[in-house]
Write a protein that holds these residues in place. Structure first.
Motif, PDB file in Angstrom:
ATOM      1  N   ILE A  61       0.683  -1.399  -0.090  1.00  0.00           N
ATOM      2  CA  ILE A  61      -0.118  -0.005   0.033  1.00  0.00           C
ATOM      3  C   ILE A  61       0.872   1.248  -0.002  1.00  0.00           C
ATOM      4  CG2 ILE A  61      -1.611   1.430   1.264  1.00  0.00           C
ATOM      5  CD1 ILE A  61      -2.802  -1.421   2.461  1.00  0.00           C
ATOM      6  N   ASN A  62       2.010   1.379   1.016  1.00  0.00           N
ATOM      7  CA  ASN A  62       2.801   2.468   0.982  1.00  0.00           C
ATOM      8  C   ASN A  62       3.766   2.430  -0.250  1.00  0.00           C
ATOM      9  OD1 ASN A  62       1.526   3.394   3.406  1.00  0.00           O
ATOM     10  ND2 ASN A  62       2.809   1.990   4.708  1.00  0.00           N
ATOM     11  N   GLY A  63       4.015   1.466  -1.004  1.00  0.00           N
ATOM     12  CA  GLY A  63       4.840   1.572  -2.195  1.00  0.00           C
ATOM     13  C   GLY A  63       6.475   1.377  -1.645  1.00  0.00           C
ATOM     14  N   CYS A  64       6.794   0.546  -0.632  1.00  0.00           N
ATOM     15  CA  CYS A  64       7.888   0.743  -0.056  1.00  0.00           C
ATOM     16  C   CYS A  64       8.658  -0.636  -0.449  1.00  0.00           C
ATOM     17  CB  CYS A  64       7.946   0.523   1.400  1.00  0.00           C
ATOM     18  SG  CYS A  64       9.386   0.626   2.247  1.00  0.00           S
ATOM     19  N   ALA A  65       9.429  -0.493  -1.708  1.00  0.00           N
ATOM     20  CA  ALA A  65      10.058  -1.540  -2.235  1.00  0.00           C
ATOM     21  C   ALA A  65      11.086  -2.313  -1.259  1.00  0.00           C
ATOM     22  CB  ALA A  65      10.941  -1.073  -3.596  1.00  0.00           C
ATOM     23  N   PHE A  66      11.718  -1.385  -0.554  1.00  0.00           N
ATOM     24  CA  PHE A  66      12.595  -2.086   0.377  1.00  0.00           C
ATOM     25  C   PHE A  66      11.895  -3.192   1.239  1.00  0.00           C
ATOM     26  CE2 PHE A  66      15.083  -2.265   4.282  1.00  0.00           C
ATOM     27  CZ  PHE A  66      16.163  -2.660   3.723  1.00  0.00           C
ATOM     28  N   CYS A  67      10.852  -2.903   1.896  1.00  0.00           N
ATOM     29  CA  CYS A  67      10.150  -3.583   2.926  1.00  0.00           C
ATOM     30  C   CYS A  67       9.333  -4.576   2.066  1.00  0.00           C
ATOM     31  CB  CYS A  67       9.296  -2.675   3.646  1.00  0.00           C
ATOM     32  SG  CYS A  67      10.254  -1.610   5.019  1.00  0.00           S
ATOM     33  N   ILE A  68       9.032  -4.277   0.846  1.00  0.00           N
ATOM     34  CA  ILE A  68       8.139  -5.372   0.394  1.00  0.00           C
ATOM     35  C   ILE A  68       9.175  -6.607   0.057  1.00  0.00           C
ATOM     36  CG2 ILE A  68       7.134  -6.098  -1.747  1.00  0.00           C
ATOM     37  CD1 ILE A  68       6.085  -3.351  -2.080  1.00  0.00           C
ATOM     38  N   GLY A  69      10.516  -6.163  -0.490  1.00  0.00           N
ATOM     39  CA  GLY A  69      11.512  -7.240  -0.706  1.00  0.00           C
ATOM     40  C   GLY A  69      12.033  -7.903   0.561  1.00  0.00           C
ATOM     41  N   MET A  70      12.105  -7.280   1.557  1.00  0.00           N
ATOM     42  CA  MET A  70      12.654  -7.805   2.943  1.00  0.00           C
ATOM     43  C   MET A  70      11.443  -8.690   3.517  1.00  0.00           C
ATOM     44  SD  MET A  70      14.015  -6.053   6.399  1.00  0.00           S
ATOM     45  CE  MET A  70      12.744  -4.685   6.403  1.00  0.00           C
ATOM     46  N   HIS A  71      10.192  -8.578   3.455  1.00  0.00           N
ATOM     47  CA  HIS A  71       9.561  -9.203   4.182  1.00  0.00           C
ATOM     48  C   HIS A  71       8.736 -10.349   3.288  1.00  0.00           C
ATOM     49  CE1 HIS A  71       9.385  -6.824   7.595  1.00  0.00           C
ATOM     50  NE2 HIS A  71       9.303  -5.650   6.987  1.00  0.00           N
ATOM     51  N   THR A  72       8.962 -10.084   1.835  1.00  0.00           N
ATOM     52  CA  THR A  72       8.532 -11.145   1.052  1.00  0.00           C
ATOM     53  C   THR A  72       9.621 -12.381   1.080  1.00  0.00           C
ATOM     54  OG1 THR A  72       7.329  -9.881  -0.531  1.00  0.00           O
ATOM     55  CG2 THR A  72       8.362 -11.765  -1.319  1.00  0.00           C
ATOM     56  N   ALA A  73      10.988 -12.023   1.385  1.00  0.00           N
ATOM     57  CA  ALA A  73      11.603 -12.986   1.449  1.00  0.00           C
ATOM     58  C   ALA A  73      11.623 -13.620   2.684  1.00  0.00           C
ATOM     59  CB  ALA A  73      13.283 -12.321   1.352  1.00  0.00           C
ATOM     60  N   ASP A  74      11.388 -12.800   3.867  1.00  0.00           N
ATOM     61  CA  ASP A  74      11.205 -13.541   5.215  1.00  0.00           C
ATOM     62  C   ASP A  74      10.113 -14.558   5.062  1.00  0.00           C
ATOM     63  OD1 ASP A  74      13.267 -11.960   6.352  1.00  0.00           O
ATOM     64  OD2 ASP A  74      11.730 -10.420   7.181  1.00  0.00           O
ATOM     65  N   ALA A  75       8.728 -13.992   4.314  1.00  0.00           N
ATOM     66  CA  ALA A  75       7.699 -14.853   4.255  1.00  0.00           C
ATOM     67  C   ALA A  75       8.201 -16.310   3.539  1.00  0.00           C
ATOM     68  CB  ALA A  75       6.562 -14.159   3.630  1.00  0.00           C
ATOM     69  N   ARG A  76       8.974 -16.404   2.525  1.00  0.00           N
ATOM     70  CA  ARG A  76       9.396 -17.510   1.809  1.00  0.00           C
ATOM     71  C   ARG A  76      10.218 -18.174   2.865  1.00  0.00           C
ATOM     72  NH1 ARG A  76      10.212 -13.610  -2.878  1.00  0.00           N
ATOM     73  NH2 ARG A  76       8.509 -14.332  -4.426  1.00  0.00           N
ATOM     74  N   LYS A  77      11.227 -17.967   3.516  1.00  0.00           N
ATOM     75  CA  LYS A  77      11.851 -18.608   4.498  1.00  0.00           C
ATOM     76  C   LYS A  77      11.011 -19.186   5.712  1.00  0.00           C
ATOM     77  CE  LYS A  77      15.680 -15.271   4.583  1.00  0.00           C
ATOM     78  NZ  LYS A  77      16.378 -14.272   5.404  1.00  0.00           N
ATOM     79  N   MET A  78       9.844 -18.735   5.938  1.00  0.00           N
ATOM     80  CA  MET A  78       8.702 -19.288   6.654  1.00  0.00           C
ATOM     81  C   MET A  78       8.045 -20.262   5.860  1.00  0.00           C
ATOM     82  SD  MET A  78       7.570 -15.858   9.041  1.00  0.00           S
ATOM     83  CE  MET A  78       6.050 -16.304   8.572  1.00  0.00           C
ATOM     84  N   LYS A  79       8.143 -20.458   4.500  1.00  0.00           N
ATOM     85  CA  LYS A  79       7.290 -21.308   3.925  1.00  0.00           C
ATOM     86  C   LYS A  79       6.045 -21.001   3.477  1.00  0.00           C
ATOM     87  CE  LYS A  79      10.399 -24.541   4.006  1.00  0.00           C
ATOM     88  NZ  LYS A  79      11.822 -24.303   3.585  1.00  0.00           N
TER      89      LYS A  79
END
Length: 146
Positions: free
Chosen positions: A45-63
């Motif tokens: 929503i906020n358009g924060c590419a840095f945080c989208i990238g970081m939290h998407t990677a974290d979500a993938r690590k969590m399966k």
């Protein structure tokens, strides 16, 4: 990470407090997967590419499944999320866009049917924490670098 100002250096004590809050929020009653999906949705929503990238990677690590990640911005049009998760996403959008949507009595009451007072408070704190981190990241010019 590239940024305009090394704000971890300039405001070390303040950033330590923000990081302490992040650690504390990991102890909430909200499950880890939902916390991460909320962080991704707010960042979208906020358009924060840095945080989208970081939290998407974290979500993938969590399966968390790719489908759950990819369809998050269209959560209301899919049945892959539970009603409880969808309500959390609706609250997430209302709080993130608070000047547009507000958190109506109707939404509050709907959330409270599925979440306790403690869980509601935890959701609000998680949503606000990632909104603050998005605003810091965007304001300081953090870039998502591959």
């Amino acid at each position: 990470m590239e940024n305009r100002i090394d704000y971890y250096e300039i405001a070390g004590e303040e950033m330590a407090l923000i990081m302490d809050l992040e650690k504390q929020l990991k102890k909430t009653s909200i499950n880890r997967k939902l916390r991460e999906l909320i962080k991704i949705r707010v960042s979208q929503i906020n358009g924060c590419a840095f945080c989208i990238g970081m939290h998407t990677a974290d979500a993938r690590k969590m399966k968390v499944s790719e489908e759950e990640i990819y369809l998050l911005n269209a959560w209301h049009e899919t049945n892959i999320y539970s009603d409880k998760e969808k309500l959390a996403f609706e609250l997430t959008e209302a709080v993130t866009n608070i000047t547009v949507n507000s958190v109506s009595e109707e939404l509050f009451n709907e959330v409270r049917k599925l979440y306790t007072e403690e869980e509601y408070t935890d959701l609000i704190l998680i949503i606000n924490q990632i909104n603050m981190r998005n605003r810091l990241s965007i304001s300081m010019g953090n870039k998502h670098i591959i």
